[in-house]
Design a protein around this motif. Structure first.
Motif, PDB file in Angstrom:
ATOM      1  N   TYR A  54       0.875  -1.156   0.163  1.00  0.00           N
ATOM      2  CA  TYR A  54      -0.034  -0.197   0.111  1.00  0.00           C
ATOM      3  C   TYR A  54       0.823   1.252   0.044  1.00  0.00           C
ATOM      4  N   ILE A  55       0.475   2.158  -0.952  1.00  0.00           N
ATOM      5  CA  ILE A  55       1.597   3.400  -1.098  1.00  0.00           C
ATOM      6  C   ILE A  55       0.556   4.486  -0.666  1.00  0.00           C
ATOM      7  N   CYS A  56       0.526   4.968   0.249  1.00  0.00           N
ATOM      8  CA  CYS A  56      -0.430   6.351   0.702  1.00  0.00           C
ATOM      9  C   CYS A  56       0.385   7.543   0.476  1.00  0.00           C
ATOM     10  N   ARG A  57      -0.159   8.744  -0.075  1.00  0.00           N
ATOM     11  CA  ARG A  57       0.470   9.808  -0.137  1.00  0.00           C
ATOM     12  C   ARG A  57      -0.477  11.057  -0.073  1.00  0.00           C
ATOM     13  N   ARG A  58      -0.116  11.926   0.664  1.00  0.00           N
ATOM     14  CA  ARG A  58      -0.693  13.445   0.229  1.00  0.00           C
ATOM     15  C   ARG A  58       0.080  14.290  -0.675  1.00  0.00           C
ATOM     16  N   ILE A  59      -0.479  14.845  -1.769  1.00  0.00           N
ATOM     17  CA  ILE A  59       0.171  15.690  -2.674  1.00  0.00           C
ATOM     18  C   ILE A  59      -0.308  17.031  -2.567  1.00  0.00           C
ATOM     19  N   LEU A  60       0.755  17.929  -2.693  1.00  0.00           N
ATOM     20  CA  LEU A  60       0.589  19.301  -2.406  1.00  0.00           C
ATOM     21  C   LEU A  60       0.685  19.890  -3.710  1.00  0.00           C
ATOM     22  N   ALA A  61       0.198  21.103  -4.013  1.00  0.00           N
ATOM     23  CA  ALA A  61       0.692  22.045  -5.040  1.00  0.00           C
ATOM     24  C   ALA A  61       1.192  23.257  -4.110  1.00  0.00           C
ATOM     25  N   ASP A  62       2.447  23.504  -4.536  1.00  0.00           N
ATOM     26  CA  ASP A  62       3.243  24.485  -3.626  1.00  0.00           C
ATOM     27  C   ASP A  62       3.054  23.916  -2.087  1.00  0.00           C
ATOM     28  N   ASN A  63       2.261  24.714  -1.209  1.00  0.00           N
ATOM     29  CA  ASN A  63       2.034  24.383   0.054  1.00  0.00           C
ATOM     30  C   ASN A  63       0.554  23.903   0.111  1.00  0.00           C
ATOM     31  N   LYS A  64      -0.141  24.003  -0.686  1.00  0.00           N
ATOM     32  CA  LYS A  64      -1.645  23.591  -0.546  1.00  0.00           C
ATOM     33  C   LYS A  64      -1.936  22.047  -0.813  1.00  0.00           C
ATOM     34  N   PRO A  65      -2.419  21.362   0.128  1.00  0.00           N
ATOM     35  CA  PRO A  65      -3.015  19.979   0.013  1.00  0.00           C
ATOM     36  C   PRO A  65      -3.991  19.998  -1.312  1.00  0.00           C
ATOM     37  N   VAL A  66      -3.714  18.884  -2.196  1.00  0.00           N
ATOM     38  CA  VAL A  66      -4.690  19.219  -3.259  1.00  0.00           C
ATOM     39  C   VAL A  66      -5.530  17.617  -3.505  1.00  0.00           C
ATOM     40  N   LEU A  67      -4.600  16.678  -3.239  1.00  0.00           N
ATOM     41  CA  LEU A  67      -5.299  15.189  -3.247  1.00  0.00           C
ATOM     42  C   LEU A  67      -4.536  14.218  -2.272  1.00  0.00           C
ATOM     43  N   PHE A  68      -5.245  13.134  -2.151  1.00  0.00           N
ATOM     44  CA  PHE A  68      -4.587  11.994  -1.241  1.00  0.00           C
ATOM     45  C   PHE A  68      -4.925  10.719  -2.138  1.00  0.00           C
ATOM     46  N   SER A  69      -3.659  10.011  -2.190  1.00  0.00           N
ATOM     47  CA  SER A  69      -4.042   8.637  -2.988  1.00  0.00           C
ATOM     48  C   SER A  69      -3.544   7.340  -2.262  1.00  0.00           C
ATOM     49  N   THR A  70      -4.189   6.320  -2.502  1.00  0.00           N
ATOM     50  CA  THR A  70      -3.701   5.019  -2.269  1.00  0.00           C
ATOM     51  C   THR A  70      -3.554   3.970  -3.328  1.00  0.00           C
ATOM     52  N   ASP A  71      -2.356   3.374  -3.490  1.00  0.00           N
ATOM     53  CA  ASP A  71      -2.176   2.466  -4.824  1.00  0.00           C
ATOM     54  C   ASP A  71      -1.795   1.399  -4.128  1.00  0.00           C
ATOM     55  N   ILE A  72      -2.224   0.302  -4.568  1.00  0.00           N
ATOM     56  CA  ILE A  72      -2.041  -1.108  -4.002  1.00  0.00           C
ATOM     57  C   ILE A  72      -1.494  -1.996  -5.460  1.00  0.00           C
ATOM     58  N   LEU A  73      -0.522  -2.720  -4.897  1.00  0.00           N
ATOM     59  CA  LEU A  73       0.238  -3.327  -6.028  1.00  0.00           C
ATOM     60  C   LEU A  73       0.776  -4.746  -5.274  1.00  0.00           C
ATOM     61  N   PRO A  74       0.640  -5.913  -6.023  1.00  0.00           N
ATOM     62  CA  PRO A  74       1.326  -7.176  -5.572  1.00  0.00           C
ATOM     63  C   PRO A  74       2.847  -6.868  -5.280  1.00  0.00           C
ATOM     64  N   CYS A  75       3.355  -7.209  -4.287  1.00  0.00           N
ATOM     65  CA  CYS A  75       4.739  -7.324  -3.652  1.00  0.00           C
ATOM     66  C   CYS A  75       5.266  -8.245  -4.813  1.00  0.00           C
ATOM     67  N   SER A  76       4.989  -9.166  -5.595  1.00  0.00           N
ATOM     68  CA  SER A  76       5.807  -9.890  -6.373  1.00  0.00           C
ATOM     69  C   SER A  76       6.243  -9.115  -7.451  1.00  0.00           C
ATOM     70  N   LEU A  77       5.571  -8.250  -7.974  1.00  0.00           N
ATOM     71  CA  LEU A  77       6.001  -7.374  -9.212  1.00  0.00           C
ATOM     72  C   LEU A  77       7.383  -6.804  -9.061  1.00  0.00           C
ATOM     73  N   PHE A  78       7.990  -6.758  -7.640  1.00  0.00           N
ATOM     74  CA  PHE A  78       9.396  -6.225  -7.682  1.00  0.00           C
ATOM     75  C   PHE A  78      10.245  -7.035  -7.497  1.00  0.00           C
ATOM     76  N   GLY A  79      10.065  -8.178  -7.703  1.00  0.00           N
ATOM     77  CA  GLY A  79      11.012  -9.489  -7.637  1.00  0.00           C
ATOM     78  C   GLY A  79      11.536  -9.366  -6.305  1.00  0.00           C
ATOM     79  N   GLN A  80      13.050  -9.523  -6.587  1.00  0.00           N
ATOM     80  CA  GLN A  80      14.090  -9.420  -5.476  1.00  0.00           C
ATOM     81  C   GLN A  80      14.482  -8.007  -4.955  1.00  0.00           C
ATOM     82  N   THR A  81      13.629  -7.046  -5.510  1.00  0.00           N
ATOM     83  CA  THR A  81      14.379  -5.619  -4.948  1.00  0.00           C
ATOM     84  C   THR A  81      13.627  -5.415  -3.650  1.00  0.00           C
ATOM     85  N   ARG A  82      14.746  -4.814  -3.112  1.00  0.00           N
ATOM     86  CA  ARG A  82      14.269  -4.521  -1.753  1.00  0.00           C
ATOM     87  C   ARG A  82      13.370  -3.154  -1.756  1.00  0.00           C
TER      88      ARG A  82
END
Length: 250
Positions: free
Chosen positions: A137-165
């Motif tokens: 789960y990758i959750c993040r708040r994004i700002l435009a300069d100093n103003k919060p403008v969106l909040f996102s959550t991305d969900i991906l299988p860990c297997s996509l990253f193979g052996q990468t830490r």
């Protein structure tokens, strides 16, 4: 770092026509054709761009599918200037950092949380996984300069990253860029559900919303080639954003 090679390589002709599409869009917006009502004939464009007429025809077909031009027998390739000047189209793949930059603001994130969890039944079904398969789960708040403008959550299988830490990856980067560079995967299509939303208290606090402010929620399942589900995204947008949707009716 060794890139994964699960995705097929794009064909040369497809790549060239895509490059021609991007070049023509640039010319339409700020180059030789920025005030034109029509594009030149195919042969003239092919000579100008140093590509074959077939590549030009494929590129024009793509521009027509996207609504930028209409090809009319006896008239030529007519430019839809209103569509050309749109920069935030919901019917196209978009990346919110670029959308923020297009408004003259600097995109940045000050609240990034990356966690590993077992996939619940809903996400496992959407991503064609066995329940409890590890996902990130990758959750993040994004700002435009100093103003919060969106909040996102991305969900991906860990297997996509193979052996990468996981702790070696800079997850503050755009997620499409991460998939491309770390996993060798390109997102080619999405199924998106759009609705007005209130947002839970955590999201509302993160975005510093007033009581009367609503949100636009986009819930997406993202696919790579061969219709393979890769990622789920849930993003809450504030009224900082103004989206357009181009609909082809014929």
């Amino acid at each position: 770092m060794t890139k994964k090679t699960s995705e097929p390589v794009r064909l040369g002709g497809e790549l060239i026509s895509s490059q021609v599409v991007e070049q023509l869009l640039q010319e339409l917006r700020s180059g030789a054709f920025q005030t034109a009502e029509h594009l030149p004939p195919e042969l003239e464009l092919a000579s100008r761009l140093n590509v074959s007429r077939t590549v030009v025809r494929d590129a024009l077909s793509e521009l027509e599918r996207e609504g930028y031009v209409e090809r009319v027998r006896g008239i030529g390739t007519v430019i839809n200037r209103d569509v050309v000047n749109l920069h935030r189209r919901m019917d196209q793949k978009f990346e919110f950092n670029r959308m923020i930059e297009a408004t003259g603001h600097h995109p940045n994130s000050d609240d990034l949380r990356v966690t590993r969890r077992p996939a619940d039944a809903e996400n496992a079904a959407a991503l064609d996984l066995v329940p409890n398969t590890p996902v990130v789960y990758i959750c993040r708040r994004i700002l435009a300069d100093n103003k919060p403008v969106l909040f996102s959550t991305d969900i991906l299988p860990c297997s996509l990253f193979g052996q990468t830490r996981m702790d070696s990856i800079d997850f503050s980067r755009p997620i499409f860029e991460i998939l491309n560079e770390e996993c060798g995967i390109q997102i080619t299509s999405t199924v998106t559900h759009v609705r007005a939303a209130v947002g839970d208290p955590v999201v509302r606090r993160a975005l510093a919303l007033t009581r009367d402010q609503a949100l636009l929620e986009l819930s997406e399942t993202c696919y790579s080639r061969l219709c393979r589900p890769i990622m789920r995204c849930r993003t809450f947008y504030t009224d900082f954003f103004d989206f357009a949707l181009v609909r082809k009716l014929m």
